[in-house]
Design a protein around this motif. Structure first.
Motif, PDB file in Angstrom:
ATOM      1  N   LEU A  73       5.540   5.381  -4.320  1.00 30.80           N
ATOM      2  CA  LEU A  73       6.607   5.155  -5.422  1.00 30.80           C
ATOM      3  C   LEU A  73       6.135   5.008  -6.855  1.00 30.80           C
ATOM      4  O   LEU A  73       6.386   5.869  -7.715  1.00 30.80           O
ATOM      5  N   LEU A  74       4.937   4.251  -6.685  1.00 34.08           N
ATOM      6  CA  LEU A  74       4.534   3.969  -8.263  1.00 34.08           C
ATOM      7  C   LEU A  74       3.914   5.613  -8.848  1.00 34.08           C
ATOM      8  O   LEU A  74       4.268   5.513 -10.160  1.00 34.08           O
ATOM      9  N   PRO A  75       3.215   6.266  -8.180  1.00 30.81           N
ATOM     10  CA  PRO A  75       2.886   7.654  -8.783  1.00 30.81           C
ATOM     11  C   PRO A  75       3.958   8.461  -9.313  1.00 30.81           C
ATOM     12  O   PRO A  75       4.014   9.126 -10.230  1.00 30.81           O
ATOM     13  N   GLU A  76       5.251   8.486  -8.774  1.00 29.77           N
ATOM     14  CA  GLU A  76       6.486   9.189  -9.197  1.00 29.77           C
ATOM     15  C   GLU A  76       6.946   8.760 -10.550  1.00 29.77           C
ATOM     16  O   GLU A  76       7.308   9.379 -11.494  1.00 29.77           O
ATOM     17  N   PHE A  77       6.808   7.162 -10.620  1.00 30.89           N
ATOM     18  CA  PHE A  77       7.319   6.555 -11.799  1.00 30.89           C
ATOM     19  C   PHE A  77       6.252   6.954 -12.769  1.00 30.89           C
ATOM     20  O   PHE A  77       6.682   7.311 -14.106  1.00 30.89           O
ATOM     21  N   PHE A 104      -1.401  -2.744 -11.884  1.00 29.99           N
ATOM     22  CA  PHE A 104      -2.302  -3.047 -10.493  1.00 29.99           C
ATOM     23  C   PHE A 104      -3.613  -2.245 -10.813  1.00 29.99           C
ATOM     24  O   PHE A 104      -4.750  -2.689 -10.302  1.00 29.99           O
ATOM     25  N   ALA A 105      -3.307  -1.093 -11.479  1.00 32.37           N
ATOM     26  CA  ALA A 105      -4.618  -0.280 -11.579  1.00 32.37           C
ATOM     27  C   ALA A 105      -5.544  -0.798 -12.558  1.00 32.37           C
ATOM     28  O   ALA A 105      -6.765  -0.740 -12.567  1.00 32.37           O
ATOM     29  N   ARG A 106      -4.876  -1.232 -13.651  1.00 29.77           N
ATOM     30  CA  ARG A 106      -5.699  -1.775 -14.737  1.00 29.77           C
ATOM     31  C   ARG A 106      -6.501  -3.042 -14.624  1.00 29.77           C
ATOM     32  O   ARG A 106      -7.446  -3.329 -14.859  1.00 29.77           O
ATOM     33  N   LYS A 141       0.695  -1.215  -0.140  1.00 29.02           N
ATOM     34  CA  LYS A 141       0.206  -0.240  -0.064  1.00 29.02           C
ATOM     35  C   LYS A 141       0.926   1.375  -0.129  1.00 29.02           C
ATOM     36  O   LYS A 141       0.706   2.164  -0.488  1.00 29.02           O
ATOM     37  N   HIS A 142       1.825   1.282   0.695  1.00 27.38           N
ATOM     38  CA  HIS A 142       2.658   2.524   0.722  1.00 27.38           C
ATOM     39  C   HIS A 142       3.577   2.454  -0.356  1.00 27.38           C
ATOM     40  O   HIS A 142       3.470   3.609  -1.008  1.00 27.38           O
ATOM     41  N   TRP A 143       3.940   1.629  -0.858  1.00 27.14           N
ATOM     42  CA  TRP A 143       4.699   1.844  -2.239  1.00 27.14           C
ATOM     43  C   TRP A 143       3.807   2.292  -3.365  1.00 27.14           C
ATOM     44  O   TRP A 143       4.127   3.073  -4.302  1.00 27.14           O
ATOM     45  N   SER A 144       2.499   1.736  -3.343  1.00 28.31           N
ATOM     46  CA  SER A 144       1.656   1.954  -4.480  1.00 28.31           C
ATOM     47  C   SER A 144       1.301   3.346  -4.224  1.00 28.31           C
ATOM     48  O   SER A 144       0.872   4.213  -5.361  1.00 28.31           O
TER      49      SER A 144
END
Length: 154
Positions: A22-26, A41-43, A16-19
């Motif tokens: 971190l993910l939004p930054e990439f 994961f979003a799709r 949850k923390h990484w998503s």
């Protein structure tokens, strides 16, 4: 600006923390460069993981996205990197998709003196310029001299 689609392979959606961090930054970085980012994961968020056959639905969805995407951007931190990401890289290489690797993990994960990861991961990347497809810092991603920047503009 590009309209090329990048499949973003990473294990960051499992946390949850990484998503959230971190993910939004990439995604933001790649989108700012002109890519349409497909984050699995979003799709797959509408798939009910409590229903029978959910795992097959997720893997089939990911496989179909990989087939339709123009390229793959894979986050390959860890020793070894996430096995799902490794499979996604293998699929992309087999499909002839441009593959871009991100690893800011300083630990060695190879038997090779040349490559920082398992040598098979580099089989779909030009041997003479593999460093242009490999990113070891977040700020390198939008570097004009690196492969993804050039690819998104052609």
């Amino acid at each position: 600006m590009s309209n090329k689609t990048l499949y973003l392979a990473s294990p960051y959606g499992f946390s949850k923390h990484w998503s959230l961090k971190l993910l939004p930054e990439f995604i933001t970085k790649l989108e700012s460069m002109g890519a349409r980012v497909w984050e699995p994961f979003a799709r797959n968020s509408s798939i009910d993981t409590l229903s029978p056959g959910w795992a097959n639905k997720v893997s089939s969805s990911n496989f179909n996205d990989l087939k339709q995407a123009d390229g793959l951007f894979a986050i390959v931190n860890g020793t070894p990197p996430d096995e799902g990401v490794m499979v996604e890289i293998g699929i992309a290489v087999a499909l002839g998709k441009p593959t871009f690797l991100f690893r800011d993990d300083f630990r060695k994960c190879t038997d090779s003196d040349e490559y920082p990861l398992n040598l098979m991961i580099f089989s779909g990347i030009p041997a003479d310029s593999w460093n242009d497809y490999y990113y070891s810092a977040f700020d390198e991603i939008d570097c004009k001299k690196k492969a993804i920047y050039k690819w998104l503009r052609n």
